[in-house]
Scaffold this motif. Structure first.
Motif, PDB file in Angstrom:
ATOM      1  N   SER A 118       0.843  -1.191   0.000  1.00  0.00           N
ATOM      2  CA  SER A 118       0.000   0.000   0.000  1.00  0.00           C
ATOM      3  C   SER A 118       0.879   1.243   0.000  1.00  0.00           C
ATOM      4  CB  SER A 118      -0.884  -0.001   1.242  1.00  0.00           C
ATOM      5  OG  SER A 118      -0.102   0.310   2.373  1.00  0.00           O
ATOM      6  N   ASP A 119       0.252   2.375  -0.300  1.00  0.00           N
ATOM      7  CA  ASP A 119       0.987   3.636  -0.317  1.00  0.00           C
ATOM      8  C   ASP A 119       1.686   3.900   1.011  1.00  0.00           C
ATOM      9  OD1 ASP A 119       0.899   4.640  -2.769  1.00  0.00           O
ATOM     10  OD2 ASP A 119      -0.346   6.372  -2.312  1.00  0.00           O
ATOM     11  N   GLU A 120       1.016   3.507   2.087  1.00  0.00           N
ATOM     12  CA  GLU A 120       1.571   3.790   3.411  1.00  0.00           C
ATOM     13  C   GLU A 120       2.860   3.038   3.670  1.00  0.00           C
ATOM     14  OE1 GLU A 120      -1.491   3.576   6.590  1.00  0.00           O
ATOM     15  OE2 GLU A 120      -2.809   3.736   4.861  1.00  0.00           O
ATOM     16  N   GLU A 121       3.083   1.955   2.907  1.00  0.00           N
ATOM     17  CA  GLU A 121       4.282   1.157   3.137  1.00  0.00           C
ATOM     18  C   GLU A 121       5.414   1.549   2.212  1.00  0.00           C
ATOM     19  OE1 GLU A 121       2.485  -2.527   2.444  1.00  0.00           O
ATOM     20  OE2 GLU A 121       1.805  -2.802   4.507  1.00  0.00           O
ATOM     21  N   GLN A 122       5.213   2.605   1.430  1.00  0.00           N
ATOM     22  CA  GLN A 122       6.229   2.950   0.439  1.00  0.00           C
ATOM     23  C   GLN A 122       7.532   3.356   1.122  1.00  0.00           C
ATOM     24  OE1 GLN A 122       4.367   4.984  -2.720  1.00  0.00           O
ATOM     25  NE2 GLN A 122       6.219   5.149  -3.962  1.00  0.00           N
ATOM     26  N   THR A 123       8.642   2.937   0.522  1.00  0.00           N
ATOM     27  CA  THR A 123       9.957   3.207   1.093  1.00  0.00           C
ATOM     28  C   THR A 123      10.586   4.432   0.469  1.00  0.00           C
ATOM     29  OG1 THR A 123      10.283   0.866   1.499  1.00  0.00           O
ATOM     30  CG2 THR A 123      12.259   2.228   1.473  1.00  0.00           C
ATOM     31  N   LYS A 124      10.361   4.598  -0.850  1.00  0.00           N
ATOM     32  CA  LYS A 124      10.988   5.757  -1.464  1.00  0.00           C
ATOM     33  C   LYS A 124      10.054   6.399  -2.483  1.00  0.00           C
ATOM     34  CE  LYS A 124      13.714   2.994  -4.745  1.00  0.00           C
ATOM     35  NZ  LYS A 124      12.951   1.781  -4.483  1.00  0.00           N
ATOM     36  N   TYR A 125      10.302   7.652  -2.728  1.00  0.00           N
ATOM     37  CA  TYR A 125       9.474   8.444  -3.632  1.00  0.00           C
ATOM     38  C   TYR A 125      10.386   8.997  -4.709  1.00  0.00           C
ATOM     39  CZ  TYR A 125       6.402   7.857   0.300  1.00  0.00           C
ATOM     40  OH  TYR A 125       5.653   7.275   1.281  1.00  0.00           O
ATOM     41  N   ILE A 126      10.078   8.646  -5.949  1.00  0.00           N
ATOM     42  CA  ILE A 126      10.943   9.042  -7.063  1.00  0.00           C
ATOM     43  C   ILE A 126      10.116   9.813  -8.074  1.00  0.00           C
ATOM     44  CG2 ILE A 126      12.364   8.193  -8.957  1.00  0.00           C
ATOM     45  CD1 ILE A 126      13.341   6.002  -7.235  1.00  0.00           C
ATOM     46  N   LEU A 127      10.531  11.035  -8.339  1.00  0.00           N
ATOM     47  CA  LEU A 127       9.865  11.821  -9.375  1.00  0.00           C
ATOM     48  C   LEU A 127      10.209  11.262 -10.739  1.00  0.00           C
ATOM     49  CD1 LEU A 127      10.541  15.571  -8.497  1.00  0.00           C
ATOM     50  CD2 LEU A 127       8.355  14.368  -8.387  1.00  0.00           C
ATOM     51  N   PRO A 128       9.251  11.204 -11.654  1.00  0.00           N
ATOM     52  CA  PRO A 128       9.602  10.842 -13.031  1.00  0.00           C
ATOM     53  C   PRO A 128      10.574  11.876 -13.610  1.00  0.00           C
ATOM     54  CG  PRO A 128       7.217  10.804 -12.704  1.00  0.00           C
ATOM     55  CD  PRO A 128       7.815  11.428 -11.476  1.00  0.00           C
ATOM     56  N   GLU A 129      11.417  11.398 -14.513  1.00  0.00           N
ATOM     57  CA  GLU A 129      12.431  12.271 -15.107  1.00  0.00           C
ATOM     58  C   GLU A 129      11.807  13.526 -15.723  1.00  0.00           C
ATOM     59  OE1 GLU A 129      15.034  11.038 -18.668  1.00  0.00           O
ATOM     60  OE2 GLU A 129      16.074  10.211 -16.956  1.00  0.00           O
ATOM     61  N   ASP A 130      10.625  13.387 -16.315  1.00  0.00           N
ATOM     62  CA  ASP A 130      10.039  14.553 -16.973  1.00  0.00           C
ATOM     63  C   ASP A 130       9.363  15.502 -15.976  1.00  0.00           C
ATOM     64  OD1 ASP A 130       7.747  13.207 -16.367  1.00  0.00           O
ATOM     65  OD2 ASP A 130       7.150  12.815 -18.445  1.00  0.00           O
ATOM     66  N   GLN A 131       9.398  15.154 -14.692  1.00  0.00           N
ATOM     67  CA  GLN A 131       8.911  16.100 -13.675  1.00  0.00           C
ATOM     68  C   GLN A 131      10.065  16.725 -12.887  1.00  0.00           C
ATOM     69  OE1 GLN A 131       5.624  14.554 -11.260  1.00  0.00           O
ATOM     70  NE2 GLN A 131       4.876  13.449 -13.050  1.00  0.00           N
ATOM     71  N   MET A 132      11.270  16.513 -13.343  1.00  0.00           N
ATOM     72  CA  MET A 132      12.409  17.175 -12.717  1.00  0.00           C
ATOM     73  C   MET A 132      12.229  18.687 -12.870  1.00  0.00           C
ATOM     74  SD  MET A 132      16.442  16.413 -13.452  1.00  0.00           S
ATOM     75  CE  MET A 132      16.521  17.388 -14.960  1.00  0.00           C
ATOM     76  N   PRO A 133      12.542  19.464 -11.818  1.00  0.00           N
ATOM     77  CA  PRO A 133      12.364  20.919 -11.934  1.00  0.00           C
ATOM     78  C   PRO A 133      13.097  21.495 -13.143  1.00  0.00           C
ATOM     79  CG  PRO A 133      12.822  20.300  -9.654  1.00  0.00           C
ATOM     80  CD  PRO A 133      12.987  19.054 -10.480  1.00  0.00           C
ATOM     81  N   THR A 134      12.487  22.473 -13.767  1.00  0.00           N
ATOM     82  CA  THR A 134      13.099  23.118 -14.936  1.00  0.00           C
ATOM     83  C   THR A 134      13.765  24.447 -14.559  1.00  0.00           C
ATOM     84  OG1 THR A 134      10.984  24.184 -15.404  1.00  0.00           O
ATOM     85  CG2 THR A 134      11.443  22.110 -16.553  1.00  0.00           C
ATOM     86  N   HIS A 135      13.513  24.909 -13.312  1.00  0.00           N
ATOM     87  CA  HIS A 135      14.093  26.166 -12.848  1.00  0.00           C
ATOM     88  C   HIS A 135      14.689  25.973 -11.461  1.00  0.00           C
ATOM     89  CE1 HIS A 135      11.414  27.466 -16.028  1.00  0.00           C
ATOM     90  NE2 HIS A 135      11.975  28.664 -16.014  1.00  0.00           N
ATOM     91  N   TRP A 136      15.809  26.653 -11.217  1.00  0.00           N
ATOM     92  CA  TRP A 136      16.326  26.730  -9.859  1.00  0.00           C
ATOM     93  C   TRP A 136      15.555  27.799  -9.089  1.00  0.00           C
ATOM     94  CZ3 TRP A 136      20.901  27.307 -13.391  1.00  0.00           C
ATOM     95  CH2 TRP A 136      21.596  26.116 -13.561  1.00  0.00           C
ATOM     96  N   TYR A 137      15.667  27.743  -7.777  1.00  0.00           N
ATOM     97  CA  TYR A 137      15.016  28.733  -6.917  1.00  0.00           C
ATOM     98  C   TYR A 137      16.070  29.652  -6.287  1.00  0.00           C
ATOM     99  CZ  TYR A 137      13.003  30.708  -2.699  1.00  0.00           C
ATOM    100  OH  TYR A 137      12.626  31.578  -1.708  1.00  0.00           O
TER     101      TYR A 137
END
Lengths: 457, 457
Positions: B3-22
Motif C-alpha cells: 500500500s501507499d503507506e508502506e512505500q519506502t521511497k518516492y521518485i519523481l519521473p524524469e520529466d517532472q524534474m524541476p526546470t528552474h532553480w530557486y
C-alpha cells in the motif's frame, strides 16, 4: 519537457518491482548435471547440504519452478535501492560515434555499491526464519562480505567474514564498511579454523585465496548447528535471486520501446551475469525473442574460454561437493588482477551448462585494455565502474565500436554491476602505467588441471 | 502490492524534474549585505568579478529573480542521477522506537556520490558557453574536486584542482577519481602559483588548508584570461543551483502526502544545507507553510554557533572580496576533523543572513557523538553517510528520539548529501576508539577573530 526519445534513464515504479524471481532451470532443454559427493562419487541430495544452508535455500537450489515468490520482508528491503535505473548511454554513444543504442542497468545504487545485496538479503532472511544465529562467509575484495554484513545487520544475525588476507591488508575500506555494519572480520587463513591453522602451519606468509576462505567459512558452519554458511555466487539459488536484475530490465526495455540484440555481463562466479542474462535467455528458450548473450572474463583467469568443463571442487580445501563447471582447477591461484571478484578458478555450473548448450558466448579481455575502455566510459557517463564491471563495459564498447564500423544499429544492454569507489587504486595504477596485462598463465593452469578430481558423471 | 503507506521511497519521473532553480534572494524580507572590496571598503559590482567567473554566473550571483531557468544541456546531464530518491526511513524509525516520521533525500546516487555535481555541471556549462578553456578550483577531501573534474570531462574543459596537501597525501582515492576524469591535481600549497611558492618558502612542511588552496586557484584564474575559477559552496549562485534538491523534495513530500515540520542539513560552506532548506524557507517566507530549519556544524569548527557575524575573507591569502558571514576568522585552521567539507572558517553569506533573520537555527555536535549515531543509522538503513552528512543524520536522529520521549509525531526531513565510501577511515577510527571530540578551540578562534578585517558596511 524532453521527448521520450531523449530520455536518459528508465525507472520502474516501486510497486512494479518484480514479486517473483526467475529460475532458469524450468526452461532448460536438458537439465544441468547433478552435484556429486566427492567421497562416494554419487549425486548428493538436499539432506547432504543441510549442515550448511537453511532448507528453503536448498529447495531453491534444486527447484524446477519457473517462478519463486520473493518474500515480502525481502521486497521491503529491496525497496531501499530497487528497482534500479536502466540508463541509455547517450553521451557514450556520441563519444564512440556509434549507431548502436547502448543501455546499462546500474546496480551501484545499492547501499554497498553493487548487485550483491540482491542475494545477501534473501539468504539472511531465510536463515533468520530457520533460526540461524551466526552466518559465516568468505570475501575477496569485499563486495560480497559487505553485502552479507549489511543483510545480517538488517535481520539481526551475527556475521563472520573470512577475508582473503591480501585484501584484508590492502583494502581497509571494505573491511571498515563491514565493521560499521557490525560484522566480525578475520584475515584468511586464520587461527579460527582447523583448515586455517593447517595452512598457516605450512605457509605462514600465504596471501590467502578465495578458495581458502571458503574452506574456513564452510568448516565453521559444518561444525556448529547454530551457524550456517552463505555463498555470494556460483550456486543456483544465488543466480535465481539475482534474476531480479534482468526481470526489471525486461520491463524497462518495454518502457524504452526497445529490446536488446546483445546482453553482456562480466562473470567471475557468474551471479551478476546470470542476473541480467537469465531472464532474457529464458525468453529465448521459450521462443519469445532471440538475443546474443556474452559473458566476459579476464584473459588472465579464463575459466570459460580456456578452462575445462569438468567436475571440480569449489574451494581450495576440497570440502565442497563437486560440480560440473568450466574450471581452471581448484588449485590454480589466479594472478593478482584488480578485478578480485573475477579471480575464481571455476564458474557457476548453470552458466557453464548454458555455455555448453550454446545459449551464451564467452569472451575474455586483458586487464589494461579493460581499464582503457572503462576510463573512456567514465569520462562520458560519469560512473566509475568497479574493476570487475569494467570487463562488461569494455566488451559493450567494443561491440558498439564494431557497429560504428559496420553501420549496424544494434541495441546493446550490459550490467553495470557496481561502482568502483572502493577500487580506485586500479585506476591509479592504470594511469600510473603500473598495470600489467599478465601473460596467459598456461603452465599453471595445465598443472592445476592435472589435479582435477577423477569424476565422470 | 504494498500500500501507499508502506512505500519506502518516492521518485519523481524524469520529466517532472524541476526546470528552474530557486533563488531565495527574491523572497528575503531584507536584502543580504553587499560584497565589499577589501582595498576600497566599497561594494563591488559584476565587473569586479569578471576575471574569475563567467558573466552568466555573476548575474546569477546578484540576481533578484525567484526562478532561474536550468539550461537544457544542464538538465540533460542532471538526468544521469536526478531526480534523486526521497526515502522514508522506516527501519530507522522502528530502531529508534519513535512516533516521528523520518524522511531523507539521498544525493549519494550521483556518479561521484554527493550533491556537489548539481552546481559543478552548471558552472562548467556556463564557462563552456563563454569560452573558458581551463577551470581552476580547490578541494579539501575531494568531493568538490571530483565533481568539478567530472563536469569538465562532460563539457570538454581542462580542469586544474588544487588539493589541500594533507588530503592529497592521505586520500589517494579521491585524487585517483579526479585523474580518471582527466583532471590535473596539485598538492596545495604548490610551486604553480606565487602564493603557493611564498607559503612553501615560509613553511615548507605545511599540511595546507582550504583557504590556501582557494588562494592558489583564484590567483591562476585572475592572471590568465582563458582560465576561470569555480567554487563549490558559499556563493549565492552555488546555493541557487543546489536548490534543485529542495524543489524535488517539495514534490516528493506531496507524493508522500506529507510536509516536514523540521528540515535539517549539515553546513560547512552551506551548499547542501541551502539546497534542501531554501525552497522550504522560501515557502515559509511567502506564507505557504511554517517549518523549523536546522543547520548542523561540528562542535570543533562552529562558525554559526560560536563565530562572529562580520565581514571577512573567504581565503587564507586574503585575495577574495569581503563578505558578511558567520566566521571564526580566515586565519583560523580547524582541527583535523574527518568531516573535511565542514572544516571551513566561514559560512555562506546567504545562510548567515537567514540565521540573523531568525529563519533558521544552528546547532553543533561533537565528532564522536556524530559517528555513534551515524553508524546506528547505517545498521538500520544500509547507507554509510559521508562524515559531513553524518552531522545531519545525527541531529535528525536526536530530534526523532526527542519525539519518542514526548510522543510527538513530527515529520523530519534531512539531506543525506553524500555516501561515505571514500571516507571509511573515519568509521575505522571511530570503531577503533581513535576518534577525538576535540576540545572547543576557543583561544585559536579568539586569536583569529582579532585579525578580522576592520570593515563595517
Amino acid at each position: 519537457m524532453p521527448s521520450d526519445e531523449e530520455q536518459t534513464k528508465y525507472i520502474l515504479p516501486e510497486d512494479q518491482m518484480p514479486t517473483h524471481w526467475y529460475n532458469i532451470a524450468a526452461d532448460l532443454p536438458t537439465p544441468a548435471p547433478p552435484v556429486i559427493h566427492p567421497g562416494t562419487g554419487q549425486p548428493i541430495g538436499p539432506p547432504d547440504l543441510a549442515p550448511l544452508f537453511p532448507m528453503a535455500l536448498i529447495m531453491q537450489e534444486v527447484s524446477q519452478d519457473r517462478e519463486i515468490e520473493i518474500p515480502e520482508a525481502v521486497r521491503e528491503v529491496y525497496k531501499q535501492w530497487r528497482p534500479c535505473p536502466l540508463f541509455r548511454a547517450r553521451r557514450l554513444e556520441k563519444a564512440l560515434g556509434t549507431p548502436a543504442k547502448i543501455y546499462y542497468k546500474y546496480e551501484g545504487t545499492s547501499p554497498v555499491g553493487s548487485h550483491k545485496p540482491n542475494t545477501a538479503v534473501a539468504q539472511a532472511y531465510y536463515n533468520k526464519i530457520e533460526g540461524t544465529k551466526v552466518i559465516t562467509t568468505e570475501t575477496g575484495a569485499g563486495q560480497w562480505g559487505s553485502s552479507m554484513a549489511m543483510a545480517c545487520a538488517f535481520f539481526d544475525i551475527a556475521c563472520r567474514v573470512f577475508m582473503v588476507r591480501i585484501s584484508f591488508d590492502q583494502k581497509p575500506y571494505r573491511k571498515g564498511l563491514m565493521q560499521a555494519f557490525g560484522a566480525e572480520i578475520y584475515a584468511s587463513p586464520s587461527e579460527e579454523t582447523n583448515f586455517g591453522r593447517q595452512v598457516l602451519g605450512e605457509t605462514p606468509d600465504t596471501p590467502g585465496s578465495l578458495g581458502m576462505a571458503i574452506s574456513e567459512a564452510v568448516e565453521q558452519a559444518a561444525t556448529d548447528p547454530d551457524t550456517k554458511y552463505c555463498l555470494g555466487s556460483v550456486l543456483n539459488h544465488v543466480m535465481t535471486h539475482q534474476s531480479i536484475i534482468g526481470l526489471e530490465c525486461i520491463e524497462q526495455m518495454k518502457m524504452a520501446g526497445d529490446y536488446p540484440d546483445i546482453v553482456i555481463g562480466c562473470a567471475g562466479g557468474g551471479s551478476n551475469f546470470a542476473g541480467i542474462a537469465f531472464p532474457f535467455i529464458g525468453k529465448m528458450l521459450r521462443g519469445e525473442g532471440d538475443v546474443r548473450v556474452i559473458a566476459v572474463e579476464p584473459a588472465a583467469c579464463p575459466s570459460m574460454t580456456r578452462g575445462t568443463y569438468a567436475f571440480d571442487f569449489g574451494d581450495t580445501g576440497m570440502m565442497t561437493p563437486l560440480t560440473k563447471m568450466h574450471t581452471l582447477g581448484s588449485s590454480f591461484i589466479p594472478p593478482p588482477l584488480h578485478a578480485g571478484g573475477l579471480r575464481y578458478h571455476g564458474m557457476s555450473p548453470m552458466v557453464s551448462h548454458l555455455l555448453e548448450l550454446g545459449c551464451i558466448e564467452a569472451t575474455s579481455i586483458p586487464q589494461v585494455d579493460t581499464f582503457e575502455l572503462a576510463q573512456q566510459f567514465t569520462r562520458a557517463e560519469g560512473i566509475l565502474p568497479a574493476p570487475e564491471t569494467a570487463h562488461a563495459v569494455a566488451i559493450a564498447m567494443t561491440e558498439a565500436m564494431e557497429c560504428a564500423r559496420t553501420g549496424e544499429e544494434k541495441t546493446i544492454l550490459f550490467n553495470l554491476s557496481g561502482h568502483g569507489h572502493f577500487d580506485v587504486q586500479a585506476y591509479i595504477d592504470f594511469n600510473g602505467g603500473k598495470l600489467s596485462n599478465y601473460e596467459y598463465p598456461g603452465e599453471l593452469i595445465e598443472a592445476a588441471q592435472r589435479k582435477l578430481p577423477p569424476v565422470d558423471a
